[in-house]
Design a protein around this motif. Structure first.
Motif, PDB file in Angstrom:
ATOM      1  N   ILE A 150       0.838  -1.200   0.000  1.00  0.00           N
ATOM      2  CA  ILE A 150       0.000   0.000   0.000  1.00  0.00           C
ATOM      3  C   ILE A 150       0.876   1.254   0.000  1.00  0.00           C
ATOM      4  N   LEU A 151       1.917   1.262   0.817  1.00  0.00           N
ATOM      5  CA  LEU A 151       2.790   2.433   0.918  1.00  0.00           C
ATOM      6  C   LEU A 151       3.537   2.682  -0.390  1.00  0.00           C
ATOM      7  N   VAL A 152       4.058   1.630  -0.986  1.00  0.00           N
ATOM      8  CA  VAL A 152       4.810   1.793  -2.235  1.00  0.00           C
ATOM      9  C   VAL A 152       3.893   2.253  -3.362  1.00  0.00           C
ATOM     10  N   SER A 153       2.687   1.687  -3.432  1.00  0.00           N
ATOM     11  CA  SER A 153       1.807   2.045  -4.541  1.00  0.00           C
ATOM     12  C   SER A 153       1.155   3.421  -4.368  1.00  0.00           C
ATOM     13  N   ASN A 154       0.951   3.875  -3.139  1.00  0.00           N
ATOM     14  CA  ASN A 154       0.277   5.156  -2.920  1.00  0.00           C
ATOM     15  C   ASN A 154       1.222   6.308  -2.581  1.00  0.00           C
ATOM     16  N   PHE A 155       2.422   5.993  -2.127  1.00  0.00           N
ATOM     17  CA  PHE A 155       3.400   7.032  -1.779  1.00  0.00           C
ATOM     18  C   PHE A 155       4.766   6.658  -2.369  1.00  0.00           C
ATOM     19  N   PRO A 156       4.843   6.531  -3.694  1.00  0.00           N
ATOM     20  CA  PRO A 156       6.088   6.021  -4.318  1.00  0.00           C
ATOM     21  C   PRO A 156       7.298   6.904  -4.090  1.00  0.00           C
ATOM     22  N   THR A 157       7.116   8.212  -3.904  1.00  0.00           N
ATOM     23  CA  THR A 157       8.289   9.071  -3.693  1.00  0.00           C
ATOM     24  C   THR A 157       8.880   8.903  -2.301  1.00  0.00           C
TER      25      THR A 157
END
Length: 140
Positions: free
Chosen positions: A128-135
């Motif tokens: 979830i973190l990688v897909s929604n907050f990639p930066t």
């Protein structure tokens, strides 16, 4: 290491909120984890953050099936918030619902970014973190 400022958990089951908070803290991905046991409490919390102009949660995990005001009712009220305040928030429906209608309904609501089944796991959280907050969380 970069982190989110706040993650908000909305679930009427205190044990579920406790477990999900432990997982989030274990992954060390947020400065604060706030849990609310009803949609009403969560709306009051969010309104207080708007009124005092303090940081808002960037990520909200929302249960569908709750007494009184359910997750869908919460979203109807949430849509009324100032659009600039909504933009920083990503809502993830986290539920035990197996009803395919719930999944379809979630796809039609712009405030919902993902529909996941409970319980939250470290693997689900990382995804979830990688897909929604990639930066912030994309380390590849």
């Amino acid at each position: 290491m970069k982190k989110l400022h706040t993650i908000l958990l909305i679930d009427d089951d205190p044990a579920t909120n406790f477990l999900h908070k432990l997982i989030i803290e274990k992954e060390n991905c947020s400065e604060h984890v706030v849990s609310k046991q009803s949609a009403e409490e969560a709306l009051e919390y969010l309104k207080s953050k708007i009124e005092d102009n303090s940081p808002h949660p960037e990520l909200i995990f929302l249960d569908i099936n709750m007494p009184k005001m359910n997750g869908w009712d919460f979203l109807e009220e949430y849509k009324k918030f100032d659009k600039n305040k909504q933009a920083k928030k990503i809502v993830i429906m986290l539920t035990t619902s197996l009803d395919p209608n719930d999944r379809e309904k979630a796809k039609s609501i712009s405030q919902i970014n993902e529909f996941q089944s409970k319980p939250l796991t470290s693997e689900k959280l990382k995804s979830i973190l990688v897909s929604n907050f990639p930066t912030i969380f994309n380390h590849s």
